[in-house]
Design a protein around this motif. Sequence first.
Motif, PDB file in Angstrom:
ATOM      1  N   TYR A  39      53.923 -73.096  -9.228  1.00 46.58           N
ATOM      2  CA  TYR A  39      54.991 -72.870  -8.554  1.00 46.58           C
ATOM      3  C   TYR A  39      55.943 -74.186  -8.759  1.00 46.58           C
ATOM      4  O   TYR A  39      55.515 -75.318  -9.310  1.00 46.58           O
ATOM      5  CB  TYR A  39      54.863 -72.832  -7.123  1.00 46.58           C
ATOM      6  N   ASP A  40      57.412 -73.906  -8.829  1.00 43.81           N
ATOM      7  CA  ASP A  40      58.298 -74.887  -8.999  1.00 43.81           C
ATOM      8  C   ASP A  40      58.975 -75.210  -7.618  1.00 43.81           C
ATOM      9  O   ASP A  40      59.798 -74.102  -6.953  1.00 43.81           O
ATOM     10  CB  ASP A  40      59.381 -74.421  -9.886  1.00 43.81           C
ATOM     11  N   VAL A  41      58.782 -76.320  -6.903  1.00 48.54           N
ATOM     12  CA  VAL A  41      59.164 -76.502  -5.186  1.00 48.54           C
ATOM     13  C   VAL A  41      60.652 -76.255  -5.294  1.00 48.54           C
ATOM     14  O   VAL A  41      61.173 -75.912  -4.220  1.00 48.54           O
ATOM     15  CB  VAL A  41      58.604 -77.747  -4.611  1.00 48.54           C
ATOM     16  N   THR A  42      61.379 -76.346  -6.351  1.00 49.23           N
ATOM     17  CA  THR A  42      62.760 -76.484  -6.393  1.00 49.23           C
ATOM     18  C   THR A  42      63.286 -74.952  -6.176  1.00 49.23           C
ATOM     19  O   THR A  42      64.478 -74.572  -5.795  1.00 49.23           O
ATOM     20  CB  THR A  42      63.517 -77.109  -7.364  1.00 49.23           C
ATOM     21  N   THR A  43      62.476 -73.982  -6.704  1.00 46.01           N
ATOM     22  CA  THR A  43      62.803 -72.620  -6.506  1.00 46.01           C
ATOM     23  C   THR A  43      61.985 -71.498  -5.687  1.00 46.01           C
ATOM     24  O   THR A  43      62.036 -70.259  -5.882  1.00 46.01           O
ATOM     25  CB  THR A  43      62.907 -71.980  -8.212  1.00 46.01           C
ATOM     26  N   MET A  44      61.055 -72.108  -4.878  1.00 47.30           N
ATOM     27  CA  MET A  44      60.067 -71.446  -4.332  1.00 47.30           C
ATOM     28  C   MET A  44      60.771 -70.658  -3.002  1.00 47.30           C
ATOM     29  O   MET A  44      61.525 -71.001  -2.529  1.00 47.30           O
ATOM     30  CB  MET A  44      58.910 -72.135  -3.600  1.00 47.30           C
ATOM     31  N   SER A  45      60.345 -69.256  -2.960  1.00 46.00           N
ATOM     32  CA  SER A  45      60.669 -68.198  -2.057  1.00 46.00           C
ATOM     33  C   SER A  45      60.122 -68.381  -0.670  1.00 46.00           C
ATOM     34  O   SER A  45      58.798 -68.939  -0.938  1.00 46.00           O
ATOM     35  CB  SER A  45      60.735 -66.754  -2.345  1.00 46.00           C
ATOM     36  N   GLN A  46      60.246 -67.875   0.264  1.00 43.11           N
ATOM     37  CA  GLN A  46      59.359 -68.038   1.223  1.00 43.11           C
ATOM     38  C   GLN A  46      57.940 -67.248   1.203  1.00 43.11           C
ATOM     39  O   GLN A  46      57.062 -67.523   1.415  1.00 43.11           O
ATOM     40  CB  GLN A  46      59.973 -67.154   2.650  1.00 43.11           C
ATOM     41  N   PRO A  47      58.229 -66.147   0.510  1.00 44.86           N
ATOM     42  CA  PRO A  47      56.700 -65.424   0.212  1.00 44.86           C
ATOM     43  C   PRO A  47      56.047 -66.354  -0.792  1.00 44.86           C
ATOM     44  O   PRO A  47      54.575 -66.301  -0.608  1.00 44.86           O
ATOM     45  CB  PRO A  47      57.258 -64.231  -0.864  1.00 44.86           C
ATOM     46  N   ASP A  48      56.541 -67.154  -1.698  1.00 40.91           N
ATOM     47  CA  ASP A  48      55.732 -68.348  -2.411  1.00 40.91           C
ATOM     48  C   ASP A  48      55.274 -69.232  -1.654  1.00 40.91           C
ATOM     49  O   ASP A  48      53.930 -69.653  -1.647  1.00 40.91           O
ATOM     50  CB  ASP A  48      56.649 -69.043  -3.571  1.00 40.91           C
ATOM     51  N   TRP A  49      55.952 -69.759  -0.571  1.00 45.68           N
ATOM     52  CA  TRP A  49      55.267 -70.718   0.498  1.00 45.68           C
ATOM     53  C   TRP A  49      54.505 -70.095   1.186  1.00 45.68           C
ATOM     54  O   TRP A  49      53.295 -70.711   1.330  1.00 45.68           O
ATOM     55  CB  TRP A  49      56.286 -71.353   1.267  1.00 45.68           C
ATOM     56  N   ASN A  50      54.268 -68.799   1.675  1.00 44.54           N
ATOM     57  CA  ASN A  50      53.290 -68.111   2.525  1.00 44.54           C
ATOM     58  C   ASN A  50      52.143 -67.849   1.550  1.00 44.54           C
ATOM     59  O   ASN A  50      50.870 -68.348   1.915  1.00 44.54           O
ATOM     60  CB  ASN A  50      53.850 -66.790   2.826  1.00 44.54           C
ATOM     61  N   ASP A  51      52.098 -68.010   0.377  1.00 43.73           N
ATOM     62  CA  ASP A  51      50.941 -67.676  -0.621  1.00 43.73           C
ATOM     63  C   ASP A  51      50.197 -69.130  -0.942  1.00 43.73           C
ATOM     64  O   ASP A  51      49.142 -69.222  -0.761  1.00 43.73           O
ATOM     65  CB  ASP A  51      51.519 -67.162  -1.904  1.00 43.73           C
ATOM     66  N   VAL A  52      50.992 -70.023  -0.853  1.00 43.03           N
ATOM     67  CA  VAL A  52      50.635 -71.421  -0.999  1.00 43.03           C
ATOM     68  C   VAL A  52      49.795 -71.970   0.132  1.00 43.03           C
ATOM     69  O   VAL A  52      48.626 -72.402   0.345  1.00 43.03           O
ATOM     70  CB  VAL A  52      51.670 -72.302  -1.467  1.00 43.03           C
ATOM     71  N   ARG A 119      59.148 -89.320 -10.768  1.00 39.81           N
ATOM     72  CA  ARG A 119      58.529 -88.036 -10.992  1.00 39.81           C
ATOM     73  C   ARG A 119      56.993 -88.098 -10.642  1.00 39.81           C
ATOM     74  O   ARG A 119      56.297 -87.539 -11.077  1.00 39.81           O
ATOM     75  CB  ARG A 119      58.770 -87.262 -12.099  1.00 39.81           C
ATOM     76  N   GLU A 120      56.716 -89.153  -9.538  1.00 39.74           N
ATOM     77  CA  GLU A 120      55.087 -89.304  -9.395  1.00 39.74           C
ATOM     78  C   GLU A 120      54.869 -88.081  -8.534  1.00 39.74           C
ATOM     79  O   GLU A 120      53.565 -87.926  -8.375  1.00 39.74           O
ATOM     80  CB  GLU A 120      55.173 -90.779  -8.254  1.00 39.74           C
ATOM     81  N   ARG A 121      55.667 -87.220  -7.919  1.00 40.70           N
ATOM     82  CA  ARG A 121      55.250 -85.951  -7.422  1.00 40.70           C
ATOM     83  C   ARG A 121      56.208 -84.757  -7.503  1.00 40.70           C
ATOM     84  O   ARG A 121      57.340 -85.159  -8.272  1.00 40.70           O
ATOM     85  CB  ARG A 121      55.154 -86.317  -5.944  1.00 40.70           C
ATOM     86  N   ALA A 122      56.039 -83.738  -7.163  1.00 39.97           N
ATOM     87  CA  ALA A 122      57.164 -82.823  -7.305  1.00 39.97           C
ATOM     88  C   ALA A 122      58.336 -83.288  -6.555  1.00 39.97           C
ATOM     89  O   ALA A 122      58.102 -83.630  -5.289  1.00 39.97           O
ATOM     90  CB  ALA A 122      56.556 -81.177  -6.622  1.00 39.97           C
ATOM     91  N   HIS A 123      59.446 -82.807  -6.905  1.00 43.55           N
ATOM     92  CA  HIS A 123      60.667 -83.343  -6.221  1.00 43.55           C
ATOM     93  C   HIS A 123      61.183 -82.240  -5.502  1.00 43.55           C
ATOM     94  O   HIS A 123      61.399 -81.136  -5.846  1.00 43.55           O
ATOM     95  CB  HIS A 123      61.741 -83.737  -7.207  1.00 43.55           C
ATOM     96  N   LEU A 124      61.686 -82.768  -3.956  1.00 45.75           N
ATOM     97  CA  LEU A 124      62.348 -81.738  -3.352  1.00 45.75           C
ATOM     98  C   LEU A 124      63.645 -81.689  -3.482  1.00 45.75           C
ATOM     99  O   LEU A 124      64.415 -83.026  -3.574  1.00 45.75           O
ATOM    100  CB  LEU A 124      61.810 -82.004  -1.790  1.00 45.75           C
ATOM    101  N   LYS A 125      64.406 -80.781  -3.419  1.00 44.93           N
ATOM    102  CA  LYS A 125      65.934 -80.638  -3.467  1.00 44.93           C
ATOM    103  C   LYS A 125      66.451 -81.036  -2.089  1.00 44.93           C
ATOM    104  O   LYS A 125      65.524 -80.873  -1.144  1.00 44.93           O
ATOM    105  CB  LYS A 125      66.394 -79.341  -3.582  1.00 44.93           C
ATOM    106  N   GLY A 126      67.571 -81.430  -2.045  1.00 41.68           N
ATOM    107  CA  GLY A 126      68.229 -82.192  -0.892  1.00 41.68           C
ATOM    108  C   GLY A 126      68.108 -81.122   0.425  1.00 41.68           C
ATOM    109  O   GLY A 126      67.804 -81.321   1.348  1.00 41.68           O
TER     110      GLY A 126
END
Length: 164
Positions: A39-52, A119-126
Amino acid sequence: MYIVTGLPYAGKSVLSRELVRRFGFGYASVDDEITSGRYDVTTMSQPDWNDVYSRAYDKLESLLRAGQTVVFDGASLTRSERRNLRTIAEQCGAVPVLVYVDTSPEETAERRLKNVSTRERAHLKGETMRTALGMFEEPTADERPIVYNAGLDLERWVEENVEA
C-alpha cells in the motif's frame, strides 16, 4: 502484551523494535502490514486501512495464542481501538500493558518535515496527519499508561517498565 500508542512520528516503531530486539517479543505492526500489502499511505482508502488493521490484529492474535509476549505497533489513536486491543489480549490470556510514546505535536511535525528528505518511514500527507491529530485521544489514567518519551533514559525506562 504491549500496546504502543502515540501520534504519527512520535517514535512508536523505534521503541517497539527496540523491545522486540532486546527481548525477542513477537511483533504485530500496522506499518509492516502496509508494506507487505504494497500500500501507499498517501493513497490508501478506508477499505485499505481496514484490511491493514485486520491483518495486524490477526497476526497479534496468532502470536498471543502461540504464547508469545507481543508488541503491537500501531497508532492506536482512540480509546476504543485500545479497548479492542486489550480485549484481544485478555481473550488470549495475555495481560495488556499500554505504552504511551508521549511526543508533542510540534515535535512530530518537525519529524514529519525531516522525513520529507530522509524517507526513513512512509510519509503521511498533511491531510492524513491532520486527521490523525484530530482523532488522537490521549490515554487517560484509567487506561494506566506507562509513559515513554525520547527525553527519558531508555535503559532505565526498560528496566523499570518492561517484563521479559
